[in-house]
Design an enzyme around this catalytic site. Structure first.
Site, PDB file in Angstrom:
ATOM      1  N   LYS A  19       0.822  -1.211   0.000  1.00  9.87           N
ATOM      2  CA  LYS A  19       0.000   0.000   0.000  1.00  9.87           C
ATOM      3  C   LYS A  19       0.854   1.258   0.000  1.00  9.87           C
ATOM      4  CE  LYS A  19      -2.891   0.139   3.353  1.00  9.87           C
ATOM      5  NZ  LYS A  19      -3.901   0.927   4.083  1.00  9.87           N
ATOM      6  N   GLN A 161       3.953   9.514   7.186  1.00  9.05           N
ATOM      7  CA  GLN A 161       2.990  10.251   6.368  1.00  9.05           C
ATOM      8  C   GLN A 161       3.290  11.747   6.401  1.00  9.05           C
ATOM      9  OE1 GLN A 161      -0.874   9.200   7.860  1.00  9.05           O
ATOM     10  NE2 GLN A 161      -0.822   7.126   7.026  1.00  9.05           N
ATOM     11  N   ASP A 305       1.511  -0.739  12.266  1.00 11.36           N
ATOM     12  CA  ASP A 305       0.281  -1.369  11.770  1.00 11.36           C
ATOM     13  C   ASP A 305       0.205  -2.849  12.115  1.00 11.36           C
ATOM     14  OD1 ASP A 305      -0.802   0.940  10.668  1.00 11.36           O
ATOM     15  OD2 ASP A 305       0.200   0.644   8.753  1.00 11.36           O
TER      16      ASP A 305
END
Length: 665
Positions: A19, A161, A305
């Site tokens: 991803k 991010q 995650d």
């Protein structure tokens, strides 16, 4: 809802593009100097959100399977645009940097989950470069563009991010843009920028980028190590040896694997090679004897995650496990610390937390056939599926796998009987809980989905939905219509499926409820309140037991239709039972129970009614709609699966509803 019986067969050769790399590859292709081709793009909802937003910016993206051909932006939009980021925090935060750099005015929106996640962490550093933002109640934020000037930005949180957003904006800023971290985070943006020839220097905790042009490219996205973690956990717990090929092997993504290796897991990375600036290899897992886990703050940063699946696997290993610095988990798609607590407690183990981290103490023995709550979080749902398989059975209420890994079920090799419910308003139905209980008792692997269909849905759409399921419950307002479309022998159906005759199990559910409560109804005078499909099914079934029935209904026309169709009397003397199929309303509030009534059935299980209160005050036997739902559902399930009808309503209540997570109300 998905219910599992513990059976699976891992298909490790199925590709599942990373991803993180997919997001970044699409964004950089969007600002490149020509057409780019990206293979093995993640087909997750999150990455599709990025693709859709880029198309709103003027990018042309053509998908052929998991290959994307990207034609970059040729003309920037002049007016404010809306970018729907769906559930994807990566989309929102990285695009904030890209949009700010392009000088576009854009309103960022997302789903209810994304709307709760912190966005100030990306807005503040971009503002330091000169980007302008506005806050609004109806969106995540509004980017107003701005003339960007390079600056040195110090990380306030450990976030790849945020770092990526700043570096993407820095590609358009005058001067150098430097981002300094406290702890190194995943570095896919730096690697990809360097691979594409950008002016970037990066090492350890510092990255500096200058204004650069992106050359068009072709690359293949490696498989996702975060997704691979679920299959590694399952293999270790079940002592299966597997090889997962072509997986991204990046030190900033290996926290999960490092913790396991330090705990005795026989995991190795083989056939390592360079691919488009990234290290790619095969993950080889062999049978191992694990000892308790300790995850340092660095491990957690490099596998944030994967901490939920690491905690899930910890439940299979006897001892005390410690996970430091996990507070960032509170700001994901759900509060994942609360979700981990749910998994641990429902599994019968001990959970603790303090300012330093999370602690799990476990006997290593799992409860079988637990019904888990996923908090609408894709990663929590996948953890609970893995745990159910390890335990030999279990169910999960909602399974949004498509957010990150649509191939999840296929890779696990589980074959699901697809069951469901259609109606106008079924989101809060108790049927998924019921079907989970029935499936686990019967050892059936299945999925049970609720589908909201409006009253005016087209015949074609209705039939397509029906055809997509192996078995389907039908509720209002579609019962009569489905019966007509499928040419059923009855005027109203609630159960359809492949290889079975469209039918209604409402009558069976009603009679079985009466039998279970031990009420004397056969050959007796009864009142039925209502004249819809369930009331009619009740009449049909009770007539088989020689009951003498009169109909009460607020609409005289409907009452007479039912009365005349079944040659029923206008009234009955001294009825012993009342069966009500209408919700609480003015008409229902005016009805008075005759003194002769000994039992009352209330079909609506979502709330009480005036008839209900009268029955309680009169010491009548009361049968609620949940019991009726159970028995009619049990009959439907038996028809779909060709298994015996399960008559264990009390067990259903004990096993499903009597927990602090799933109250009856």
């Amino acid at each position: 809802m998905i219910s599992l019986n513990g059976q699976f067969h891992l298909n490790t050769g199925i590709p599942y593009g990373d991803k993180s790399v997919s997001h970044r590859a699409l964004m950089l292709a969007a600002i490149s100097d020509g057409t780019s081709v990206i293979h093995n793009v993640s087909n997750s909802d999150d990455v599709r959100s990025t693709a859709h937003c880029l198309e709103q910016l003027g990018v042309k993206i053509v998908f052929q399977g998991t290959t994307a051909t990207v034609t970059p932006i040729s003309k920037l939009p002049k007016c404010e645009i809306t970018l729907d980021c769906g559930n994807s925090g990566t989309t929102a935060r990285l695009l904030a940097g890209l949009v700010a750099g392009l000088g576009i005015s854009a309103r960022f929106v997302g789903d209810s989950s994304l709307s709760k996640r912190p966005m100030g962490r990306v807005i503040e550093p971009l503002t330091q470069l000169g980007a302008r933002f506005e806050k609004a109640d109806d969106c995540l934020f509004v980017c107003k563009g701005g003339k960007l000037t390079g600056a040195t930005v110090h990380a306030a949180v450990n976030s790849a991010q945020v770092k990526s957003a700043v570096l993407l904006a820095g590609l358009f800023a005058s001067g150098a843009t430097t981002y300094i971290e406290k702890v190194p985070t995943r570095n896919h943006t730096e690697r990809m920028l360097r691979y594409l020839g950008c002016n970037i220097e990066a090492c350890d905790c510092t990255a500096t980028v200058k204004k650069s042009k992106i050359r068009a490219f072709e690359l293949t996205v490696p498989n996702d190590p975060s997704s691979a973690a679920y299959f590694v956990a399952l293999a270790l717990a079940q002592k299966i040896e597997i090889t997962l090929p072509n997986v991204l092997i990046d030190d900033t993504r290996l926290g999960f694997y490092r913790v396991l290796q330090n705990s005795g897991a026989n995991i190795s990375f083989e056939n390592i090679r360079d691919c488009c600036g990234e290290k790619v290899g095969d993950i080889v897992v062999k049978k191992s004897r694990l000892k308790p886990f300790v995850a340092t703050e660095k491990d957690v940063c490099d596998g944030i995650d994967e901490i939920p699946i690491l905690c899930t696997l910890a439940l299979t290993v006897k001892g005390s496990h410690t996970f430091y610095g996990v507070d960032e988990l509170r700001h994901k798609e759900s509060d994942r610390i609360a979700a981990i607590r749910h998994i641990v407690v429902m599994s019968g183990q001990t959970f603790g937390e303090n300012d330093e981290g999370v602690y799990i103490s476990t006997s290593g023995k799992l409860r079988k056939n637990v019904y888990f709550h996923s908090f609408d979080d894709h990663r929590i749902a996948m953890c609970e599926v893995i745990l159910s398989l390890i335990a030999g059975g279990g169910s999960v209420d909602k399974t949004p796998f498509s957010v990150s890994l649509p191939q999840f079920e296929h890779i696990l090799g589980i074959t699901l009987l697809r069951l469901g419910l259609i109606g106008q308003s079924v989101a809060d139905s108790k049927s998924p809980l019921l079907m989970a209980h029935l499936a686990m008792n019967a050892g059936i692997t299945c999925r049970y989905d609720t589908v909201n269909l409006p009253k005016d849905v087209s015949d074609d759409r209705l039939l397509k939905v029906i055809d997509a399921f192996d078995g389907l419950n039908v509720t209002m307002p579609h019962k009569n219509r489905v019966a007509s479309l499928l040419k059923a022998d009855v005027t109203s159906v609630n159960t359809v499926g492949r290889g079975i005759k469209p039918t209604s199990t409402d009558g069976y559910g009603i009679v079985q409820s009466l039998v279970n409560k031990g009420v004397d109804f056969q050959g007796k005078n009864l009142l039925v309140v209502g004249a819809g499909g369930a009331a009619e099914a009740c009449v049909v079934e009770l007539l088989k037991h020689d009951c003498n029935i009169a109909i009460l209904n607020r609409t005289e026309e409907h009452r007479l239709r039912l009365q005349n169709k079944y040659n029923l009397p206008e009234s009955v003397e001294n009825p012993v039972g009342v069966l009500s199929f209408i919700p609480q309303c003015e008409y229902e509030s005016q009805l008075k129970l005759p003194e002769s009534v000994k039992f009352v059935l209330i079909a609506d299980y979502k709330g009480t009614s005036h008839i209900y209160h009268q029955a309680v005050d009169s010491d009548c036997v009361v049968i609620d709609g949940l019991e009726m739902l159970y028995h009619q559902g049990a009959k439907s399930f038996a028809l779909w699966t060709d298994t015996p009808v399960q008559n264990d309503y009390d067990s259903f209540l004990r096993s499903v509803f009597n927990t602090q997570y799933l109250p009856i109300a």
